[in-house]
Design a protein around this motif. Structure first.
Motif, short mmCIF file in Angstrom:
data_model
loop_
_atom_site.label_atom_id
_atom_site.label_comp_id
_atom_site.label_asym_id
_atom_site.label_seq_id
_atom_site.Cartn_x
_atom_site.Cartn_y
_atom_site.Cartn_z
N ALA A 32 2.21 36.45 -34.73
CA ALA A 32 3.06 35.96 -36.25
C ALA A 32 2.39 35.48 -37.40
N LEU A 33 1.75 34.76 -36.74
CA LEU A 33 0.38 33.91 -38.28
C LEU A 33 -0.34 34.83 -38.66
N THR A 34 -0.40 36.08 -37.98
CA THR A 34 -1.43 37.08 -38.78
C THR A 34 -0.49 37.53 -39.32
N VAL A 35 0.52 38.24 -38.92
CA VAL A 35 1.24 38.55 -39.73
C VAL A 35 1.44 37.89 -41.30
N VAL A 140 9.61 27.91 -26.42
CA VAL A 140 9.43 26.94 -27.72
C VAL A 140 8.34 27.82 -28.72
N ALA A 141 7.02 28.65 -28.82
CA ALA A 141 6.96 29.25 -29.35
C ALA A 141 7.30 30.06 -30.03
N TYR A 142 8.29 30.86 -29.23
CA TYR A 142 9.46 32.08 -30.08
C TYR A 142 9.89 30.95 -30.96
N TYR A 143 10.98 30.16 -30.32
CA TYR A 143 11.71 29.53 -31.41
C TYR A 143 11.06 29.16 -33.30
N PHE A 144 9.97 28.53 -32.29
CA PHE A 144 9.26 27.90 -33.79
C PHE A 144 8.92 29.65 -34.63
N VAL A 145 8.43 30.15 -34.23
CA VAL A 145 8.04 31.52 -35.26
C VAL A 145 9.56 31.93 -35.91
#
Length: 169
Positions: A32-35, A140-145
């Motif tokens: 996600a952060l790469t995108v 948690v990471a999924y919801y954050f993204v």
């Protein structure tokens, strides 16, 4: 949700855990952060986002020395701890003392106090009303993204990222 331009040649460092939850949550964040970096910040360098996963024999949790062995502290624009960090008070303080914002995405139970991180997302925070206290770090990471993409106005990219990760049916 912070939006953070790491500026210049600074990197976003994701420090995960060696177990399956740490690896999966780190993968979601990296993708996600790469995108986000390539589309929104026009940074297509392959090292804009770096993931560090310790070996099992290196122990659990954030380690200033493990991170700075792989990335010069002056090159870190943002540190994200995923599946760890909620009890890493001293280690987080080392990064903060260098002016590095720290984001903690964790699901483990907190100690009596929270670390001095810029942002802490954890369903097990004592002050968090979240009903799902059994959530894993990957969720948690999924919801954050998902929230990050929504806040940045690029939710359609979230759908594409899920397809890329094979997380969308």
């Amino acid at each position: 949700v912070p939006s953070h331009d790491t500026g210049g040649d600074k990197q976003i460092v994701v420090f995960g855990d060696y177990d399956v939850d740490g690896v999966c949550s780190s993968t979601i964040l990296y993708s996600a952060l790469t995108v986000v970096c390539s589309v929104l910040l026009d940074k297509e360098k392959p090292n804009t986002v770096k993931v560090i996963l310790p070996e099992r024999n290196q122990g659990y949790g954030l380690s200033f020395s493990q991170v700075t062995r792989q990335v010069n502290v002056d090159e870190i624009g943002l540190l994200i701890c995923v599946d760890n960090g909620i009890t890493a008070h001293a280690e987080i303080d080392k990064f903060v003392s260098h002016g590095i914002p720290v984001l903690v995405l964790d699901h483990h139970k907190q100690a009596d106090t929270l670390p001095n991180a810029t942002v802490i997302v954890n369903p097990n925070r004592l002050d968090d009303p979240c009903a799902n206290k059994e959530m894993c770090a990957t969720l948690v990471a999924y919801y954050f993204v998902e929230q990050l993409f929504t806040e940045l106005g690029v939710y359609t990219l979230f759908d594409d990222t899920l397809v890329m990760l094979n997380l969308k049916a």
